[in-house]
Design an enzyme around this catalytic site. Structure first.
Site, PDB file in Angstrom:
ATOM      1  CG  ASP A   1       6.354   5.688   6.608  1.00  0.00           C
ATOM      2  OD1 ASP A   1       6.582   6.853   6.385  1.00  0.00           O
ATOM      3  OD2 ASP A   1       5.716   5.367   7.606  1.00  0.00           O
TER       4      ASP A   1
ATOM      5  CG  ASP B   1      -0.452  -0.255   2.552  1.00  0.00           C
ATOM      6  OD1 ASP B   1       0.892  -0.484   2.660  1.00  0.00           O
ATOM      7  OD2 ASP B   1      -0.874  -0.183   3.518  1.00  0.00           O
TER       8      ASP B   1
HETATM    9  P1  5GP Z   1       7.333   0.904   6.310  1.00  0.00           P
HETATM   10  O1  5GP Z   1       7.840  -0.225   6.840  1.00  0.00           O
HETATM   11  O2  5GP Z   1       7.612   1.636   4.782  1.00  0.00           O
HETATM   12  O3  5GP Z   1       7.620   2.292   7.243  1.00  0.00           O
HETATM   13  O4  5GP Z   1       5.838   1.126   6.524  1.00  0.00           O
HETATM   14  C1  5GP Z   1       4.984   0.392   5.685  1.00  0.00           C
HETATM   15  C2  5GP Z   1       3.725   0.120   6.304  1.00  0.00           C
HETATM   16  O5  5GP Z   1       3.472   0.895   7.477  1.00  0.00           O
HETATM   17  C3  5GP Z   1       2.686   0.237   5.672  1.00  0.00           C
HETATM   18  O6  5GP Z   1       2.352  -0.974   4.796  1.00  0.00           O
HETATM   19  C4  5GP Z   1       1.473   0.474   6.244  1.00  0.00           C
HETATM   20  O7  5GP Z   1       1.063  -0.584   7.061  1.00  0.00           O
HETATM   21  C5  5GP Z   1       2.053   1.285   7.295  1.00  0.00           C
HETATM   22  N1  5GP Z   1       2.137   2.849   7.266  1.00  0.00           N
HETATM   23  C6  5GP Z   1       3.044   3.701   6.837  1.00  0.00           C
HETATM   24  N2  5GP Z   1       2.411   4.853   6.750  1.00  0.00           N
HETATM   25  C7  5GP Z   1       1.280   5.027   6.970  1.00  0.00           C
HETATM   26  C8  5GP Z   1       0.279   5.839   6.821  1.00  0.00           C
HETATM   27  O8  5GP Z   1       0.190   7.020   6.562  1.00  0.00           O
HETATM   28  N3  5GP Z   1      -0.998   5.324   6.988  1.00  0.00           N
HETATM   29  C9  5GP Z   1      -1.332   4.126   7.109  1.00  0.00           C
HETATM   30  N4  5GP Z   1      -2.693   3.771   7.611  1.00  0.00           N
HETATM   31  N5  5GP Z   1      -0.476   3.167   7.371  1.00  0.00           N
HETATM   32  C10 5GP Z   1       0.884   3.630   7.211  1.00  0.00           C
END
Ligand code: 5GP
Ligand code: MG
Length: 183
Positions: A97, A94
């Site tokens: 981040d 999705d």
């Molecule tokens: P990363 O590992 O890239 O930091 O984060 C990925 C996961 O964090 C995404 O698949 C999601 O579940 C969650 N996440 C990161 N940012 C957001 C956001 O703005 N909104 C939501 N709902 N989930 C997020």
């Protein structure tokens, strides 16, 4: 909540991604691997715009990040992952981040020796990356805000919104979760 991407904008973006993928893969059989739970809506819309022979697999990511906080310890469940050795694989998530989830997933999949591996995300949050890797395909760049809808949750709610909205910082509780939350 403020709408960031409308249903129509998302539809156009997903169609555009499908065209790029069709151009890349042609009629080559493809295995799409979606990261549960946030990628479900994106994956459901995307696969219906793809016309090569297609298999779908799933992996689950859970973390202790709480509702909004910085990435926590990540747990990956590959029970629903089909055989991908020698297959062309596209990993779908999705949102990119910090990038730790995508990096960990790519590690898991690479270890299984696919013929090729690419990644696609609906959203990329600007200025947040903590890893060197970037998704091969990203539909929308968004500012550093917490977003919900079109698969993305806040405390397990809002995944069913047909658009992407930004939550007001005042409505978000910070803090790390005691239990792993499904991403
Ligand atoms: P990363 O590992 O890239 O930091 O984060 C990925 C996961 O964090 C995404 O698949 C999601 O579940 C969650 N996440 C990161 N940012 C957001 C956001 O703005 N909104 C939501 N709902 N989930 C997020
Ligand atoms: Mg989540």
């Amino acid at each position: 909540m403020k709408t960031l991407l409308t249903e129509a904008e998302i539809h156009t973006g997903v169609l555009n991604l499908a065209q790029r993928l069709s151009h890349r893969y042609g009629d080559t059989p493809l295995t799409i691997v979606g990261v549960l739970t946030g990628s479900l809506v994106f994956m459901a819309d995307l696969i219906r715009q793809l016309h090569m022979p297609l298999r779908v697999g799933l992996v689950q990511a859970s973390s202790y990040r709480g509702a909004v906080t910085e990435h926590g310890e990540l747990a990956i469940n590959t029970s629903w992952l089909p055989q991908i050795e020698g297959r062309h694989v596209l990993l779908i998530d999705d949102i990119f981040d910090t990038g730790h989830t995508l990096a960990a997933m790519i590690g898991e999949l690479t270890a299984r020796h696919p013929a090729s591996l690419a990644s696609a995300v609906l959203l990329s949050k600007q200025g947040r990356a903590e890893v060197a890797l970037r998704p091969d395909y990203s539909v929308f760049d968004i500012p550093d805000a917490f977003v919900v809808g079109y698969g993305l949750d806040y405390n397990d709610q809002y995944r069913n919104l047909p658009y992407v909205a930004e939550m007001e910082p005042a409505d978000l509780e910070q803090g790390k979760s005691e239990v792993p939350n499904d991403e």
